[in-house]
Design a protein around this motif. Structure first.
Motif, mmCIF file in Angstrom:
data_model
loop_
_atom_site.group_PDB
_atom_site.id
_atom_site.type_symbol
_atom_site.label_atom_id
_atom_site.label_comp_id
_atom_site.label_asym_id
_atom_site.label_seq_id
_atom_site.Cartn_x
_atom_site.Cartn_y
_atom_site.Cartn_z
ATOM 1 N N ALA A 40 0.834 -1.211 0.000
ATOM 2 C CA ALA A 40 0.000 0.000 0.000
ATOM 3 C C ALA A 40 0.864 1.255 0.000
ATOM 4 O O ALA A 40 0.532 2.238 -0.663
ATOM 5 N N ARG A 41 1.983 1.219 0.708
ATOM 6 C CA ARG A 41 2.910 2.356 0.717
ATOM 7 C C ARG A 41 3.450 2.610 -0.679
ATOM 8 O O ARG A 41 3.514 3.748 -1.152
ATOM 9 N N PHE B 270 -0.783 7.340 7.707
ATOM 10 C CA PHE B 270 -1.712 6.278 8.108
ATOM 11 C C PHE B 270 -2.561 5.768 6.948
ATOM 12 O O PHE B 270 -3.376 4.872 7.131
ATOM 13 N N ILE B 271 -2.387 6.300 5.740
ATOM 14 C CA ILE B 271 -3.141 5.797 4.591
ATOM 15 C C ILE B 271 -2.756 4.348 4.285
ATOM 16 O O ILE B 271 -3.647 3.506 4.108
ATOM 17 N N VAL C 251 -4.341 -1.886 5.372
ATOM 18 C CA VAL C 251 -4.181 -3.099 6.187
ATOM 19 C C VAL C 251 -5.468 -3.371 6.961
ATOM 20 O O VAL C 251 -5.938 -4.518 7.020
ATOM 21 N N VAL C 252 -6.042 -2.330 7.535
ATOM 22 C CA VAL C 252 -7.286 -2.490 8.298
ATOM 23 C C VAL C 252 -8.400 -3.012 7.391
ATOM 24 O O VAL C 252 -9.115 -3.961 7.746
ATOM 25 N N VAL C 253 -8.540 -2.417 6.211
ATOM 26 C CA VAL C 253 -9.594 -2.848 5.278
ATOM 27 C C VAL C 253 -9.374 -4.297 4.843
ATOM 28 O O VAL C 253 -10.320 -5.100 4.809
ATOM 29 N N ALA D 11 0.555 -0.866 12.830
ATOM 30 C CA ALA D 11 0.177 0.304 13.642
ATOM 31 C C ALA D 11 1.391 0.915 14.329
ATOM 32 O O ALA D 11 1.560 2.144 14.348
ATOM 33 N N VAL D 12 2.259 0.070 14.879
ATOM 34 C CA VAL D 12 3.462 0.563 15.558
ATOM 35 C C VAL D 12 4.378 1.283 14.571
ATOM 36 O O VAL D 12 4.892 2.376 14.858
ATOM 37 N N ILE D 13 4.581 0.699 13.405
ATOM 38 C CA ILE D 13 5.448 1.316 12.395
ATOM 39 C C ILE D 13 4.866 2.644 11.937
ATOM 40 O O ILE D 13 5.580 3.654 11.851
#
Length: 116
Positions: free
Chosen positions: A37-38, A48-49, A54-56, A88-90
């Motif tokens: 995604a990045r 956070f995009i 990842v969440v989706v 999330a941490v990264i």
């Protein structure tokens, strides 16, 4: 065509082919999706995009799990934690790091961009 069953046969094939446990596969999948995604979005991890991708993806995976197996809270929460923790941490780490001068200059709007 039973899409959840087809999806899970693919997931089982990946697990059998790698020999890795489900938890490790979730960790790897979360990090791989974050990096892909990045690269595709060309947005910093700090925006956070990429993390939203990842969440989706994980929500889609858990929806397929639900359709195939029903609601299994322990498995769902474990999968969510394993998939989302390191991305999330990264993302938070990149967001909270002090900006270098180069980063600050690149964030300022430039008049050199053309439309076309």
């Amino acid at each position: 065509m039973n899409l959840p069953a087809l999806y899970h046969s693919l997931i089982l094939w990946i697990g059998d082919g790698t020999g890795l446990p489900d938890a490790i596969l979730h960790i790897h999948a979360g990090l791989a999706i974050l990096m892909i995604a990045r690269l595709l979005s060309r947005r910093s991890l700090g925006t956070f995009i990429p993390f939203v991708f990842v969440v989706v993806a994980e929500l889609a995976n858990e929806t397929m799990d639900y359709l195939a197996y029903g609601l299994r809270w322990a498995d769902t929460l474990s999968d969510l934690g394993n998939t989302l923790f390191w991305p999330a941490v990264i993302s938070a780490g990149v967001r909270l790091r002090p900006m270098t001068r180069k980063d600050q200059r690149s964030e300022q709007p430039s008049d050199q961009h053309t439309v076309g």
